[in-house]
Design a protein around this motif. Structure first.
Motif, mmCIF file in Angstrom:
data_model
loop_
_atom_site.group_PDB
_atom_site.id
_atom_site.type_symbol
_atom_site.label_atom_id
_atom_site.label_comp_id
_atom_site.label_asym_id
_atom_site.label_seq_id
_atom_site.Cartn_x
_atom_site.Cartn_y
_atom_site.Cartn_z
ATOM 1 N N SER A 174 0.852 -1.192 0.000
ATOM 2 C CA SER A 174 0.000 0.000 0.000
ATOM 3 C C SER A 174 0.888 1.243 0.000
ATOM 4 O O SER A 174 2.082 1.157 0.262
ATOM 5 N N ARG A 175 0.295 2.400 -0.302
ATOM 6 C CA ARG A 175 1.091 3.618 -0.459
ATOM 7 C C ARG A 175 1.306 4.286 0.888
ATOM 8 O O ARG A 175 0.795 5.359 1.165
ATOM 9 N N THR A 176 2.113 3.655 1.709
ATOM 10 C CA THR A 176 2.344 4.139 3.057
ATOM 11 C C THR A 176 3.564 5.040 3.109
ATOM 12 O O THR A 176 4.638 4.654 2.660
ATOM 13 N N THR A 177 3.378 6.233 3.687
ATOM 14 C CA THR A 177 4.516 7.104 3.945
ATOM 15 C C THR A 177 5.209 6.616 5.211
ATOM 16 O O THR A 177 4.551 6.309 6.198
ATOM 17 N N LEU A 178 6.533 6.557 5.165
ATOM 18 C CA LEU A 178 7.272 6.191 6.369
ATOM 19 C C LEU A 178 8.553 7.003 6.432
ATOM 20 O O LEU A 178 9.333 7.007 5.479
ATOM 21 N N HIS A 179 8.722 7.728 7.527
ATOM 22 C CA HIS A 179 9.979 8.427 7.766
ATOM 23 C C HIS A 179 10.571 7.861 9.046
ATOM 24 O O HIS A 179 9.935 7.933 10.098
ATOM 25 N N GLN A 180 11.719 7.283 8.938
ATOM 26 C CA GLN A 180 12.385 6.663 10.091
ATOM 27 C C GLN A 180 13.791 7.218 10.176
ATOM 28 O O GLN A 180 14.569 7.083 9.245
ATOM 29 N N GLU A 181 14.085 7.877 11.290
ATOM 30 C CA GLU A 181 15.405 8.493 11.454
ATOM 31 C C GLU A 181 15.940 8.170 12.831
ATOM 32 O O GLU A 181 15.219 8.319 13.815
ATOM 33 N N PHE A 182 17.187 7.801 12.906
ATOM 34 C CA PHE A 182 17.814 7.543 14.194
ATOM 35 C C PHE A 182 18.716 8.711 14.565
ATOM 36 O O PHE A 182 19.382 9.284 13.699
ATOM 37 N N PHE A 235 27.146 7.943 19.479
ATOM 38 C CA PHE A 235 27.583 6.550 19.337
ATOM 39 C C PHE A 235 29.066 6.476 19.014
ATOM 40 O O PHE A 235 29.776 5.637 19.543
#
Lengths: 450, 450
Positions: A174-182, A235
């Motif tokens: 599906s056309r899911t927006t995902l922004h994942q930032e560490f 880190f």
């Protein structure tokens, strides 16, 4: 009876299950881990605590659990800022008696919520790992030692955290927006134990902060007089987690950067080296919900929908507010789940997007600005104005932590105040300079006549 | 001999395998689908084609395949813009003979690359689906009808597209940045067949564009005289894919919005309703590579590393440039894979980030601005200046499509030119107004004496 399946028995999942049960849903909660109430489930030495603020308090009051929880919390009336030279400075959170935060152990709060949910008839399935979610005819498939089970429901709630399996399954094809930032910084938790005399080693009714652009500590108090310190460091680098890999290096680092910590945490070296660092993630996703033409649906909330950095102390509080807002939407559309879920996402997502940005900004504030005289002066002016005009002038932090003004509106209001404060500062500076010039002319005048 | 495993036998994977084989690697390519050369593998009616521009051309020349491919391409010397009133306007791509694009069928290009790879000794494994990637001791596990196989290698290349399984596996439990956004518009492909007289129905040596803020068509020519049109529309709404669900609605829509298309595509209704719309995604991720202390590594390239919207025509071209840049990095660090992969990501990621933004911007340009007189005037000024100062003034489109100037540098240079053009426009407007005022005064003067 309407069936609801909640995935995740953490703070947001167990609270959501209470709200749903109170609204008349038949609720099952599916949780990957074991029951936290079983002896030994609570990890020794990892007594993670959180700051409960107004949004969380309102939700706990709504489900009638606030008073019972009070004895398990410690009030925090402001920040104690620890300088590298050892001096302490107290910054109150607000001007009102109730503008305080409450430190609480995640474990205690979670157990209280699970107990309350069971009282309301919620069924918990422990050790159930989600392997599939069907969004066309909502159901959740789980694997457990007892085998594979498919749990069908009218409503599926994904409250399974930042790395939500429900979200991943929902996004497939599906056309899911995902922004994942560490964040390039991680954290470790250290216990500040009670002193040998059995008393707290430092002021208990406050949040403690050791600011610094190369390392940062935040500590919350516990009811037993200990505090839990969270050490945030890059880190990488010599003074980051990668470089601090021997007892000698860790000892030297804390003595140099946070000189009062070895006294507060006698075994700082052992504790620091006992666990690997954890990471910090921001998640934004869209949509939060899908519905079927038969009036069923799946919805995400809490970290599954919007994980934020912890620097505004709003992770749990915003998740609790989600549960409260979802409950209101279900109440407004009692016979129309698709409408209720759409209203929930519309009401909520713009504000948690703002919270994600504010939480990033507050990292910079805690890290760099708490030591800046200009920033502190401005913060003080903010509080003075708040005291003079308690209703019409409210600092951003106060709006976020001590009210339930939606995050987006809080930011807009604070921007208006910032512009006013800028104007005021310019005007006052202008007046001061004019006064100075006047006096200077006066002096020159006197000199001429003398 | 050094072992390389390439995941994906699409355009970027097969080209990467050729480069690696030429550099002395023993290369296996693992592909989920079947061999596209098997009869029937090419989907009838879905003859998707692409515009090969300078970056892609350079890569194909480097592996010595360009001349052999030429007969399979159609040169495109500019854009033919179709207005709603039926008028056509030609905009050349550039001022030089070689500033043209080449339209080529994805299938033909892919087969040519696979054939070339096999000539270089590359081994292809078809029907192999990736189920796991081990990044600590690089290997790829695949499932196929023949069972599960683990493929160990010194170098694993993830060239498996926008929804890369290698990227997903690589991100597990690591601090991977991922930005995934879908456009609210999708697309369908329609064939503009040759006319009944066996000749093309419209100009063949050009890209055709039907701009519009509510719908957009782009068509590439094919060597057989047909063209492939891609219809971009919003997913939702009455005039979107959701609303265009009956023959009557589709017929009315094309007659109204794109009045010359029913003549070009006699069976436009049947073709439009034959397939569901496809979606458009932008992917940005970080890091692109991981390496081990034993000098091995995994790296992403092409859509797996940076999927972009197709509106700058740079998806394939940037993927081909990736292969060329990776090859140069391997050549610069022949005995140090970790250094080579780090150099590759450092050299490349900032530029593909810029490309992602430019591709979003060009959607707006194709959609809205191609009809704006101001935009067209500015574009014309851009080309006139390019003709006057061919080396020192180069329009952005020319830099992206007809040179190998890195994307980020192209953008920076175009911004400098935009500022100059703004200043020039202001100066010329000022001069013109001054002239006008002068003449006006002159006229007033005459009137007074007359």
């Amino acid at each position: 009876m309407t069936d609801a399946v909640v995935v995740g028995a953490g703070l947001s999942g167990s609270l959501a299950s209470v709200y749903l049960a109170r609204r008349g849903f038949r609720v099952r909660v599916l949780e990957r881990r074991e029951d936290p109430r079983t002896p030994g489930a609570r990890e020794a030495g990892r007594s993670i605590n959180l700051g409960l603020s107004q949004r969380g308090i309102v939700a706990l009051r709504e489900i009638g659990l606030l008073d019972a929880l009070k004895p398990a919390t410690v009030p925090m009336r402001g920040r104690v800022v620890h300088s590298p030279d050892g001096t302490l400075r107290f910054q109150p959170y607000g001007t009102e008696e109730d503008q305080i935060l409450h430190s609480v152990l995640r474990h205690d709060l979670n157990v209280a919520l699970i107990d309350e949910a069971e009282k309301q008839g919620v069924e918990f399935h422990w050790g159930h790992k989600v392997t599939a979610v069907d969004r066309s005819n909502p159901s959740v498939t789980t694997a457990s030692p007892q085998g594979t089970v498919e749990h069908a429901a009218h409503l599926v709630v994904g409250a399974d955290g930042a790395f939500s399996a429900v979200r991943t399954q929902l996004g497939r094809g599906s056309r899911t927006t995902l922004h994942q930032e560490f964040l390039e910084w991680g954290y470790k938790e250290l216990l500040i134990p009670v002193g040998d005399d059995g008393r707290p080693r430092t002021e208990l009714a406050a949040l403690h902060v050791w600011p610094g652009d190369d390392g940062l500590i935040v500590a919350h108090p516990n009811v037993d007089g200990s505090l839990t310190a969270t050490v945030f460091l890059p880190f990488e680098g010599r003074d980051g987690f990668a470089g601090l890999d021997t007892p000698a290096r860790v000892e030297e680092f804390f003595a140099r950067r946070f000189p009062d910590t070895p006294t507060l945490i006698p075994d700082v070296v052992e504790q620091f080296l006992a666990h690997p660092p954890a990471s910090l993630v921001t998640i934004r996703t869209e949509p939060w919900h899908v519905t079927t033409e038969h009036g069923r649906g799946v919805v995400l909330l809490g970290d599954a929908a919007h994980a934020v950095y912890p620097f505004f102390g709003q992770g749990m509080n915003s998740a609790f507010e989600d549960c409260s807002v979802l409950d209101r939407c279900l109440s407004a559309h009692p016979d129309d789940l698709p409408k209720a879920l759409a209203a929930f996402e519309r009401a909520r997502r713009p504000h948690t997007d703002v919270l994600a940005e504010l939480s990033k900004r507050n990292f910079v504030e805690l890290r760099d600005k708490l030591r800046s005289p200009l920033f502190l002066a401005r913060k003080k002016a903010d509080l003075v104005l708040h005291r003079m005009f308690p209703r019409s002038w409210v600092p951003l932090y106060t709006l976020i932590a001590h009210t339930t003004v939606p995050y987006g509106e809080a930011l807009a209001r604070s921007r208006r105040q910032d512009r006013l404060l800028g104007g005021l500062t310019a005007a006052l500076t202008g007046a001061a300079l004019a006064g100075l010039a006047h006096r200077s002319r006066g002096r020159r005048g006197r000199r001429q006549v003398s």
